[in-house]
Design a protein around this motif. Structure first.
Motif, PDB file in Angstrom:
ATOM      1  N   ASP A  68       0.638  -0.867  -0.350  1.00 29.60           N
ATOM      2  CA  ASP A  68      -0.001   0.209   0.642  1.00 29.60           C
ATOM      3  C   ASP A  68       0.836   1.712  -0.242  1.00 29.60           C
ATOM      4  O   ASP A  68       0.966   2.096  -0.508  1.00 29.60           O
ATOM      5  CB  ASP A  68      -1.001   0.181   0.831  1.00 29.60           C
ATOM      6  N   ALA A  69       1.720   1.587   0.570  1.00 25.93           N
ATOM      7  CA  ALA A  69       2.888   2.478   0.915  1.00 25.93           C
ATOM      8  C   ALA A  69       3.781   2.583  -0.014  1.00 25.93           C
ATOM      9  O   ALA A  69       4.149   3.860  -1.008  1.00 25.93           O
ATOM     10  CB  ALA A  69       3.202   2.506   2.056  1.00 25.93           C
ATOM     11  N   VAL A  70       4.234   1.746  -0.510  1.00 27.18           N
ATOM     12  CA  VAL A  70       5.228   2.140  -1.716  1.00 27.18           C
ATOM     13  C   VAL A  70       5.075   1.344  -3.105  1.00 27.18           C
ATOM     14  O   VAL A  70       5.180   2.074  -4.090  1.00 27.18           O
ATOM     15  CB  VAL A  70       6.339   0.139  -1.245  1.00 27.18           C
ATOM     16  N   ASP A  71       4.171   0.379  -3.330  1.00 30.75           N
ATOM     17  CA  ASP A  71       3.475   0.438  -4.855  1.00 30.75           C
ATOM     18  C   ASP A  71       3.708   0.634  -6.063  1.00 30.75           C
ATOM     19  O   ASP A  71       3.740   1.387  -6.898  1.00 30.75           O
ATOM     20  CB  ASP A  71       2.759  -0.614  -4.642  1.00 30.75           C
ATOM     21  N   GLY A  72       2.116   2.820  -5.295  1.00 31.79           N
ATOM     22  CA  GLY A  72       1.967   3.479  -5.706  1.00 31.79           C
ATOM     23  C   GLY A  72       3.011   4.481  -5.973  1.00 31.79           C
ATOM     24  O   GLY A  72       2.657   6.000  -6.832  1.00 31.79           O
ATOM     25  N   GLN A  73       4.059   4.482  -5.649  1.00 39.58           N
ATOM     26  CA  GLN A  73       5.049   5.681  -5.310  1.00 39.58           C
ATOM     27  C   GLN A  73       5.812   6.334  -7.023  1.00 39.58           C
ATOM     28  O   GLN A  73       5.457   4.750  -7.848  1.00 39.58           O
ATOM     29  CB  GLN A  73       6.408   5.476  -4.238  1.00 39.58           C
ATOM     30  N   SER A  74       6.230   7.748  -7.008  1.00 42.48           N
ATOM     31  CA  SER A  74       6.412   7.510  -7.908  1.00 42.48           C
ATOM     32  C   SER A  74       8.105   6.342  -8.380  1.00 42.48           C
ATOM     33  O   SER A  74       9.028   6.398  -7.012  1.00 42.48           O
ATOM     34  CB  SER A  74       7.431   8.791  -8.437  1.00 42.48           C
ATOM     35  N   THR A  75       8.565   6.340  -9.564  1.00 43.90           N
ATOM     36  CA  THR A  75      10.134   5.559  -9.812  1.00 43.90           C
ATOM     37  C   THR A  75      11.390   6.314  -9.740  1.00 43.90           C
ATOM     38  O   THR A  75      12.177   6.050 -10.164  1.00 43.90           O
ATOM     39  CB  THR A  75       9.885   4.594 -10.992  1.00 43.90           C
ATOM     40  N   GLU A  76      10.901   7.913  -9.924  1.00 48.52           N
ATOM     41  CA  GLU A  76      11.757   8.900 -10.090  1.00 48.52           C
ATOM     42  C   GLU A  76      11.825   9.244  -8.264  1.00 48.52           C
ATOM     43  O   GLU A  76      11.171   9.423  -7.201  1.00 48.52           O
ATOM     44  CB  GLU A  76      11.574  10.616 -10.226  1.00 48.52           C
ATOM     45  N   HIS A  77      13.492   9.213  -8.031  1.00 46.12           N
ATOM     46  CA  HIS A  77      13.930   9.653  -6.999  1.00 46.12           C
ATOM     47  C   HIS A  77      15.192  10.106  -7.051  1.00 46.12           C
ATOM     48  O   HIS A  77      16.083   9.722  -7.231  1.00 46.12           O
ATOM     49  CB  HIS A  77      14.229   8.062  -5.857  1.00 46.12           C
ATOM     50  N   THR A  78      15.253  11.981  -6.728  1.00 45.03           N
ATOM     51  CA  THR A  78      16.652  12.025  -6.706  1.00 45.03           C
ATOM     52  C   THR A  78      17.032  11.704  -5.363  1.00 45.03           C
ATOM     53  O   THR A  78      16.910  12.580  -4.166  1.00 45.03           O
ATOM     54  CB  THR A  78      17.054  13.551  -7.105  1.00 45.03           C
ATOM     55  N   PRO A  79      18.142  11.629  -5.353  1.00 40.63           N
ATOM     56  CA  PRO A  79      19.681  10.707  -4.057  1.00 40.63           C
ATOM     57  C   PRO A  79      20.077  12.688  -3.665  1.00 40.63           C
ATOM     58  O   PRO A  79      21.029  13.233  -5.155  1.00 40.63           O
ATOM     59  CB  PRO A  79      20.343  10.289  -4.646  1.00 40.63           C
TER      60      PRO A  79
END
Ligand code: WT7
Length: 651
Positions: A242-253
């Protein structure tokens, strides 16, 4: 010199053969003999060069600042992101389709995780953690089975600069609570359960129980692995999906300072309280990636690397996660036990994925010896080109058996010595350089300055034994103990001022090569797991029925050491018999975990003590190992050993 291995087992006890690296291995090896000379001439220059394996967001200005010894600063001023180094840069380099992990569940379910998959999953998890309130610097506890989400969770933490503390899935709820409290964790990642020995074994239940005494934990993220029933605390518990699957696959480290904490790993020391060993980012990444490259001769395009250990231990952190990923390696990750559903399970996996390098513990090797060489012989292990050992001294018989029956009498064997504190391998053969001796870790790796000291802090000569020490700092070294810098100083740096004392005994042979003998303190090594005698004693004494307890590690053919407890019951508990022994064993499981459960608990009337009241464990070890007790002249009452012996033998 190379002799055939067709010698009898009896001769192996006097194993004196030397195994040269195969010529083609030596010719193609990543690291050749000149590395030792280069590192000796310019140690920091050597590590400077190794640090080029890492992508720095901002370059460092100094390799090592040791002015605050024993607190090292490596790669001063450099900035980097560990997850970027493990994942993104490989995708950017066109390696997105390379397999990062071949995951094999215990029941035979499989998943293939490419570097691109890893990037997507880590980014989603990092976004979820941020959304759920985890901030840079917050500690996150991870209590998981051996599944890909464990790596996603660790790297998501690293990505946002939240140090993780992974707690081995075999630890009890009490052990979880201790760790969560010790480093003030507010966020926990777990799973409903994992598969072990053919059954779904619970994990979340232990977290639930632990958190009864950890009111500060506001969120528990739960991966669904087994689908077993779990209790649910509304508001606190959230499904990973629920928390992770819908998140964006973009993330700036974000780039963090080289000395930003990467993780805390708890390990037993000589007192009852586990030590929170702190590792930071830059040096650790350099140390693990270089040693993974050098000791395992990693060729990322072709190798299939398998560390058969649990991610919950440092071996898994350094050589399942950070080292191999930094080197863009394809690894195998296996969830279960070696004999589920059959005793050929590991060899089936080697055959299936064509593993080229296997890294495991002597206790596993000795277990396979016991099961018989005909089991691995049923599988095609010809893909293996290098095999390694870690965690405890490997006896020459096991070393030779391993080389012959797993390595096909063909592969080099690397016996690697290091510790949770070290972060990276320190003493080991280089497989393309070193002529190995069965049972010897041989010599410090290039860039590592280790020695064997006598009582007075002087190096021993050849054919002499003493204490294993490291004389110069190394990149992957621990930086302190979480919340207890005093203990850090006392434990490692006070015995020989300015020099790291490892707690191990070692000897130098006639050629000056190092053989690690094992702990010289009250720490046991059971199946490659470090356990403290004092910690188990405290657990026993915390039971109502127990007046006093002493625990020793006795030599054991398979597990290296076994836990033997001597217990004095309170007057009121006498007559409990077998029943009380079972209860005490269960109590230790609850206090620490199943791995700490004593093999035998002997009820005695008294314990051997010196006049100053110190328990003489040496004498108890003699009793447990069925040996004539040694010198007992310092005992307050010298007849006590005889009485214990007659009690233990039931006479
Ligand atoms: C202790 C460290 C490092 C990964 C797993 C264990 C013993 C480790 C060897 C070896 C002889 C070894 C030492 C050390 N040990 N490797 N190759 N030969 N002994 O990590 O739990 O921190 O335990 O394991 O006694 O001090 P750990």
């Amino acid at each position: 010199m190379r002799v055939s291995t067709e010698q009898t087992i009896a001769a192996l006890g006097r194993e004196s053969r030397i195994f040269e690296p195969p010529a083609d291995f030596a010719a193609n090896a990543n690291v050749k003999a000149d590395a030792y000379e280069r590192a000796e001439k310019d140690r920091l220059g050597f590590w400077d060069e190794a640090a080029q394996r890492i992508t720095w967001a901002e370059p460092y200005t100094e390799v090592l600042d040791w002015s605050g010894a024993p607190h090292a600063k490596w790669f001063v001023g450099g900035k980097l992101n560990a997850a970027y180094n493990c994942v993104d840069r490989h995708v950017e380099n066109g390696l997105g389709d390379r397999v990062a992990y071949h995951f094999e569940g215990e029941g035979g379910d499989t998943r293939t995780i490419t570097y691109k998959d890893l990037q997507d999953e880590v980014n989603k998890a990092a976004n979820a953690l941020t959304e759920l309130g985890v901030k840079t610097g917050d500690r996150v506890a991870i209590y998981m089975p051996m599944i890909p989400e464990t790596v996603f969770a660790m790297l998501a933490c690293a990505r946002i600069g939240a140090p993780h503390t992974v707690i081995f899935g075999g630890f009890s709820s009490k052990a979880i609570a201790d760790r969560v409290q010790d480093c003030s964790v507010e966020f926990v990642i777990t799973a409903d359960g994992g598969y072990r020995k053919g059954k779904a074994s619970p994990l979340k239940a232990a977290v639930d129980e632990a958190l009864e005494s950890c009111p500060d934990v506001h969120t528990v993220l739960v991966v669904k692995r087994t689908g077993q029933e779990v209790a649910w605390t509304e508001g606190r518990d959230k499904w990973w999906s629920d928390a992770v699957d819908g998140q964006s696959t973009e993330h700036t480290p974000e780039a963090f300072d080289a000395e930003h904490p990467l993780y805390i790993m708890y390990s037993s020391g000589t007192t009852g309280k586990p030590k929170g060993i702190l590792h930071t980012t830059g040096g650790y990444m350099v140390g693990t990636s270089y040693t993974h490259y050098a000791v395992f001769d990693i060729k990322p395009e072709t190798d299939v690397f398998w560390t058969a250990a649990d991610i919950g231990w440092v071996t898994g952190h350094s050589y399942i996660v950070y080292g191999p990923l930094a080197n863009a390696t394809t690894s195998i990750m296996y969830e279960g036990t070696p004999d589920t559903p059959h005793q050929g399970r590991w060899w089936e996996i080697v055959q299936k994925y064509k593993a080229t390098i296997l890294y495991c513990a002597p206790t596993a090797i000795r277990t396979f010896m016991k099961w018989g060489h005909q089991i691995p012989a049923e599988y095609d292990l010809s893909s293996l080109r290098l095999i390694g050992s870690v965690g405890e001294p490997i006896n020459p018989e096991a070393w030779v058996w391993y080389r012959k029956n797993i390595g096909g009498d063909r592969t080099p064997v690397v016996d690697t010595w290091w510790q949770t504190e070290n972060g990276q391998i320190l003493i080991s053969p280089l497989p393309g350089v070193t002529a190995t001796k069965p049972g010897a870790a041989m010599r410090p790796l290039p860039g590592i300055v280790a020695d064997v000291f006598n009582e007075d802090g002087k190096p021993v000569g050849n054919n002499e034994g003493g204490y294993l020490v490291v004389k110069e700092p190394w990149p992957g070294m621990l930086r302190t103990l979480w919340g207890d810098d005093d203990r850090f100083q006392r434990t490692y740096w006070d015995r020989f001022p300015g020099v790291y004392f490892a707690g191990d005994g070692a000897k130098r042979d006639q050629d000056g090569d190092i053989w690690v003998i094992g702990r010289v303190d009250d720490v046991m090594n059971v199946s490659g797991h470090r356990l403290s005698t004092t910690e188990i004693e405290s657990a026993l004494v915390s039971h109502d029925a127990v007046a006093e307890a002493a625990v020793v590690g006795a030599a054991d053919e398979t597990t290296g050491q076994s836990i033997e407890a001597f217990v004095i019951l309170k007057q009121s508990a006498h007559g409990g018999g077998e029943d009380i022994v079972a209860k005490l064993r269960q109590h230790v499981r609850e206090e620490i975990g199943a791995i700490a459960s004593p093999r035998s608990i002997m009820l005695v009337e008294e314990l051997p003590k010196t006049r100053s009241g110190k328990i003489m464990r040496r004498l108890l070890r003699d009793i447990a190992e069925n040996r004539e007790p040694g010198d007992s002249t310092t005992l307050a009452d010298s007849s006590v050993v005889d009485r214990i012996r007659s009690e233990v033998s039931g006479g």
